[in-house]
Design a protein around this motif. Sequence first.
Motif, PDB file in Angstrom:
ATOM      1  N   VAL A  39       0.818  -1.413   0.074  1.00  0.00           N
ATOM      2  CA  VAL A  39       0.368  -0.029  -0.137  1.00  0.00           C
ATOM      3  C   VAL A  39       0.536   0.987  -0.133  1.00  0.00           C
ATOM      4  CG1 VAL A  39      -2.220   0.673   1.242  1.00  0.00           C
ATOM      5  CG2 VAL A  39      -1.273  -1.050   1.182  1.00  0.00           C
ATOM      6  N   PRO A  40       0.100   2.115  -1.011  1.00  0.00           N
ATOM      7  CA  PRO A  40       1.604   3.243  -0.884  1.00  0.00           C
ATOM      8  C   PRO A  40       0.760   4.165   0.425  1.00  0.00           C
ATOM      9  CG  PRO A  40      -0.585   3.678  -3.126  1.00  0.00           C
ATOM     10  CD  PRO A  40      -0.364   1.928  -2.327  1.00  0.00           C
ATOM     11  N   GLY A  41       1.843   5.243   0.676  1.00  0.00           N
ATOM     12  CA  GLY A  41       1.574   5.859   2.384  1.00  0.00           C
ATOM     13  C   GLY A  41       1.980   5.382   3.558  1.00  0.00           C
ATOM     14  N   LEU A  42       1.242   3.642   2.770  1.00  0.00           N
ATOM     15  CA  LEU A  42       2.130   2.927   4.472  1.00  0.00           C
ATOM     16  C   LEU A  42       3.254   2.717   4.951  1.00  0.00           C
ATOM     17  CD1 LEU A  42      -0.540   0.067   5.202  1.00  0.00           C
ATOM     18  CD2 LEU A  42      -0.859   2.416   5.972  1.00  0.00           C
ATOM     19  N   GLU A  43       3.928   2.740   6.197  1.00  0.00           N
ATOM     20  CA  GLU A  43       5.004   2.397   6.364  1.00  0.00           C
ATOM     21  C   GLU A  43       5.001   1.221   7.779  1.00  0.00           C
ATOM     22  OE1 GLU A  43       6.630   5.931   8.411  1.00  0.00           O
ATOM     23  OE2 GLU A  43       5.540   7.168   7.574  1.00  0.00           O
ATOM     24  N   VAL A  44       5.400   0.224   6.818  1.00  0.00           N
ATOM     25  CA  VAL A  44       6.031  -1.110   7.118  1.00  0.00           C
ATOM     26  C   VAL A  44       7.280  -1.422   7.688  1.00  0.00           C
ATOM     27  CG1 VAL A  44       5.230  -3.734   7.035  1.00  0.00           C
ATOM     28  CG2 VAL A  44       3.421  -1.666   5.752  1.00  0.00           C
ATOM     29  N   ALA A  45       7.688  -1.591   8.887  1.00  0.00           N
ATOM     30  CA  ALA A  45       8.960  -2.390   8.995  1.00  0.00           C
ATOM     31  C   ALA A  45       8.980  -3.532  10.254  1.00  0.00           C
ATOM     32  CB  ALA A  45       9.667  -1.015   9.402  1.00  0.00           C
ATOM     33  N   ARG A  46       9.368  -4.501  10.025  1.00  0.00           N
ATOM     34  CA  ARG A  46      10.376  -5.269  11.325  1.00  0.00           C
ATOM     35  C   ARG A  46      11.066  -5.283  11.896  1.00  0.00           C
ATOM     36  NH1 ARG A  46       9.962 -11.209   9.482  1.00  0.00           N
ATOM     37  NH2 ARG A  46       7.700 -10.899   9.349  1.00  0.00           N
ATOM     38  N   ILE A  47      10.253  -5.140  13.424  1.00  0.00           N
ATOM     39  CA  ILE A  47      11.395  -5.350  14.480  1.00  0.00           C
ATOM     40  C   ILE A  47      12.532  -6.698  14.918  1.00  0.00           C
ATOM     41  CG2 ILE A  47      11.722  -3.538  17.067  1.00  0.00           C
ATOM     42  CD1 ILE A  47       9.135  -2.286  16.288  1.00  0.00           C
ATOM     43  N   ASP A  48      11.689  -7.175  15.123  1.00  0.00           N
ATOM     44  CA  ASP A  48      12.060  -8.258  15.384  1.00  0.00           C
ATOM     45  C   ASP A  48      11.101  -9.561  14.710  1.00  0.00           C
ATOM     46  OD1 ASP A  48      10.174  -9.303  17.022  1.00  0.00           O
ATOM     47  OD2 ASP A  48      11.128  -8.267  18.995  1.00  0.00           O
ATOM     48  N   ALA A  49      11.025 -10.947  14.677  1.00  0.00           N
ATOM     49  CA  ALA A  49      10.106 -11.883  14.617  1.00  0.00           C
ATOM     50  C   ALA A  49       8.994 -11.727  14.362  1.00  0.00           C
ATOM     51  CB  ALA A  49      11.040 -13.351  14.354  1.00  0.00           C
ATOM     52  N   SER A  50       8.520 -11.020  15.462  1.00  0.00           N
ATOM     53  CA  SER A  50       7.477 -11.136  16.066  1.00  0.00           C
ATOM     54  C   SER A  50       7.023  -9.402  16.043  1.00  0.00           C
ATOM     55  CB  SER A  50       6.380 -11.967  16.934  1.00  0.00           C
ATOM     56  OG  SER A  50       7.201 -11.332  17.673  1.00  0.00           O
ATOM     57  N   THR A  51       7.179  -8.865  16.090  1.00  0.00           N
ATOM     58  CA  THR A  51       6.974  -7.049  17.043  1.00  0.00           C
ATOM     59  C   THR A  51       6.899  -6.280  15.002  1.00  0.00           C
ATOM     60  OG1 THR A  51       7.666  -7.479  18.581  1.00  0.00           O
ATOM     61  CG2 THR A  51       7.982  -5.086  18.129  1.00  0.00           C
ATOM     62  N   TRP A  52       6.179  -5.461  14.997  1.00  0.00           N
ATOM     63  CA  TRP A  52       6.011  -4.279  13.776  1.00  0.00           C
ATOM     64  C   TRP A  52       6.229  -2.926  14.016  1.00  0.00           C
ATOM     65  CZ3 TRP A  52       6.391  -6.981   8.906  1.00  0.00           C
ATOM     66  CH2 TRP A  52       6.641  -8.388   8.968  1.00  0.00           C
ATOM     67  N   ALA A  53       6.964  -2.231  13.413  1.00  0.00           N
ATOM     68  CA  ALA A  53       6.221  -1.177  13.170  1.00  0.00           C
ATOM     69  C   ALA A  53       6.386  -0.458  12.174  1.00  0.00           C
ATOM     70  CB  ALA A  53       7.918   0.116  13.207  1.00  0.00           C
ATOM     71  N   ILE A  54       4.047   0.238  12.217  1.00  0.00           N
ATOM     72  CA  ILE A  54       3.125   0.100  10.834  1.00  0.00           C
ATOM     73  C   ILE A  54       2.226   1.377  11.454  1.00  0.00           C
ATOM     74  CG2 ILE A  54       0.685  -0.963   9.959  1.00  0.00           C
ATOM     75  CD1 ILE A  54       2.029  -3.840  10.651  1.00  0.00           C
ATOM     76  N   LEU A 108      -4.145  -0.244  25.565  1.00  0.00           N
ATOM     77  CA  LEU A 108      -3.005   0.189  25.761  1.00  0.00           C
ATOM     78  C   LEU A 108      -1.810   1.593  25.537  1.00  0.00           C
ATOM     79  CD1 LEU A 108      -1.743  -1.173  28.516  1.00  0.00           C
ATOM     80  CD2 LEU A 108      -0.801  -2.240  27.098  1.00  0.00           C
ATOM     81  N   PHE A 109      -2.215   1.366  24.382  1.00  0.00           N
ATOM     82  CA  PHE A 109      -1.378   2.771  23.784  1.00  0.00           C
ATOM     83  C   PHE A 109      -1.546   3.182  22.249  1.00  0.00           C
ATOM     84  CE2 PHE A 109       0.147  -1.888  22.016  1.00  0.00           C
ATOM     85  CZ  PHE A 109       0.804  -1.231  20.437  1.00  0.00           C
ATOM     86  N   SER A 110      -3.085   2.769  22.472  1.00  0.00           N
ATOM     87  CA  SER A 110      -3.710   3.058  21.590  1.00  0.00           C
ATOM     88  C   SER A 110      -2.834   2.637  20.183  1.00  0.00           C
ATOM     89  CB  SER A 110      -3.495   4.933  21.297  1.00  0.00           C
ATOM     90  OG  SER A 110      -4.165   5.352  22.302  1.00  0.00           O
ATOM     91  N   GLY A 111      -2.864   2.065  19.756  1.00  0.00           N
ATOM     92  CA  GLY A 111      -1.619   0.999  19.154  1.00  0.00           C
ATOM     93  C   GLY A 111      -2.676  -0.195  18.217  1.00  0.00           C
ATOM     94  N   VAL A 112      -2.043  -1.317  18.016  1.00  0.00           N
ATOM     95  CA  VAL A 112      -1.972  -2.907  17.436  1.00  0.00           C
ATOM     96  C   VAL A 112      -1.149  -3.687  18.015  1.00  0.00           C
ATOM     97  CG1 VAL A 112      -2.916  -3.879  15.684  1.00  0.00           C
ATOM     98  CG2 VAL A 112      -3.323  -1.636  15.723  1.00  0.00           C
ATOM     99  N   PHE A 113      -1.587  -4.462  18.693  1.00  0.00           N
ATOM    100  CA  PHE A 113      -0.350  -5.556  18.984  1.00  0.00           C
ATOM    101  C   PHE A 113      -0.557  -6.775  17.349  1.00  0.00           C
ATOM    102  CE2 PHE A 113      -0.898  -5.139  23.707  1.00  0.00           C
ATOM    103  CZ  PHE A 113       0.444  -4.465  24.075  1.00  0.00           C
ATOM    104  N   TRP A 114      -0.028  -6.302  16.291  1.00  0.00           N
ATOM    105  CA  TRP A 114       0.465  -7.358  15.181  1.00  0.00           C
ATOM    106  C   TRP A 114       0.928  -8.380  15.191  1.00  0.00           C
ATOM    107  CZ3 TRP A 114      -2.244  -4.964  11.268  1.00  0.00           C
ATOM    108  CH2 TRP A 114      -1.606  -3.686  11.231  1.00  0.00           C
TER     109      TRP A 114
END
Length: 679
Positions: free
Chosen positions: A96-111, A137-143
């Motif tokens: 998706v253009p405009g989305l930032e998707v990065a993997r921090i470790d095997a199960s953790t993402w920054a999106i 809890l932090f206004s985000g998502v546990f991916w």
Amino acid sequence: MCSNFLKVLFIAILFLSLLFIPNHAQSYLWSKSRTLDEEMTELSKLDFEELMNIEITSVSKKAQKVSEAAAAIFVITNEDIQRSGVTSIPEALRMVPGLEVARIDASTWAITCRGFNGRFANKLLVLMDGRSVYTPLFSGVFWDVQDTLLEDLDRIEVIRGPGATLWGANAVNGVINIITKQAKDTQGGLMTAGTGTEERGIGSVRYGGKLNDDTYYRVYAKYFDRDSAVDVSGHNGADEWHVVRGGFRMDWEPANSNSLTLQGDIYDGDASQRLSVASLTAPFTRTFDEDTEITGAYLLSRWKRTISDNSDIMLQLYYDRTKRNTAVMDEIRNTFDIELQHQLSLSERQEVIWGLGYRFISDDIDNTFSMSFYPDNRDDNLFSAFLQDEIMFVEDRLHLTLGSKFEHNDYTGFEIQPSVRLMWTPSRQHSVWTAVSRAVRTPSRAEEDVRINQKVFPGSPPGAVSLFGNHDFDSEELIAYELGYRVQLVDRLSLDIAAFYNDYNNLRTEEPGEPFLETSPSPVHIVIPFTAKNKMKGETYGVELAADWLVLDWWCLKAAYTYLQMQLHLDGDSRDMRSVSAEGESPHNQVSLRSSMDLTRDLDFDLWVRYVDNLPSQDVGSYITLDARLGWKLHKDIELSVVGQNLIDSHYLQFKPEILDTYPTEVERSVYGKITWRF
């Protein structure tokens, strides 16, 4: 206990699928699997006019064509997911253009979308079949727990830009709506199995049938085991990840005007990580490997009734329970949500949608020295209403949409989030839209009630750096201006361009306070406090481009480009030295190019190359990555695929964590094989 139950469920469904399918259903399932395969092939051959006519629901909470949506909307189809070779929802979102998707470790993402990325990114609302999966809890998502059987996904609708008018607070920079297929579209059996260098084991089984002519159902089970990645030195990162999951869906659609959906999931797994926590005694930091236990379940029902040709109503209820056991805190969260929606056509040129909602959220947290919440349990209520009026000034040419969301929460009270959208379609090949919206991100549980002891410095007495919540924290505010243009240049080439300018106010900062002496817990120590406050403003602007080109009847190219610029400004009395670093935690440029080729009737080949710009604040360099997939239909019902991911580098870093001192791991080159059998 829950893990054993799910494993038994997985095995039970597998044997039921293989051994106890009624004999009279065999011929039906055989023909149905052929039909599903033919439908998939037909979708991949749609021309662009037909693709623009695919129905979506996320922009206006009603069925409408992509070409009619006055928003930056991107649809990931099931075909896109299958041809890309991805094994998780976050990986699919890279399209998706405009989305930032990065993997921090095997199960953790920054999106995130349009800036402000991080492990605890908090300006993107995510839903699955209309159920919010955002955590207060932090206004985000546990991916690491957002998953389902990918073969059963119908589409993922992604709105870039505010969706708060319909979806409410925290739909600030975008909305992701993950939509599964109806049960009648997943009839018959499905089994998948695979293994590889990083995907050590993946497997799923699903069976769909019907109880009568009006009632269809499906049940499924899924398991995956992902290997650890490597740390920056190339050593084992101790971040393996495995989850087992089961679920069902039943759709009742009688000949009259009613319909009813009932669905649910249950899951259990572990997500490992290497963690460093502060300690008041020497050596003042403790590093260890931990397994985060992740369990949960939900049950959702949705009833729809067509009152007349001009009116229909929908009532949705769901209950969601999640549990996370970590070294820094344990959390149990229960959510109950009810929503009523009414769609009414006042005339041929005017349509109104309105709705009411209530959400009750209860949590129970076990505190540690590293992270604590006061109070450690809390009940929150969210009341909401929305109204949207769509007016057609010129038939099929000019539409105006006005609307607003009205909410009352337990943190900041009453919030209003209006928007105005205008769509102009001068011809079938061209459409222009523009929008102005207001959205807010309400405070999270952490910003109000948390204390995080980040570091301890040796001394006499030692000094602890601590982050504190703030009961006076206000909502972050956004005024967004958007402009979009869609054009079908020729029969085989279409472009979708969106530009935006976002004006933020009351952004979060971490303000230092006066140190103070603390005697408990022992030993006596000095606390150096940082408190959450609203002392930053900012602007972001950029352009997003998506292009589809059917080069030949058997070869399609899909390209995406994103440009993003961020400018953040501290208030004059702010002493925060860290928050402005968010400018350098989102890439300025991102490029994606996907190639799909049907080499023969039974052989297809896909390539996906991506470029992501550097992240100066994180000292993460730019990178280019390449994925490849080869699919071979061994039989009309059996397909073998081989997928290579991140083929250019042996391993590389994508993102570093914040707040919690976990060790980032590097994404490794991987290869896996998978077999799919439909019966």
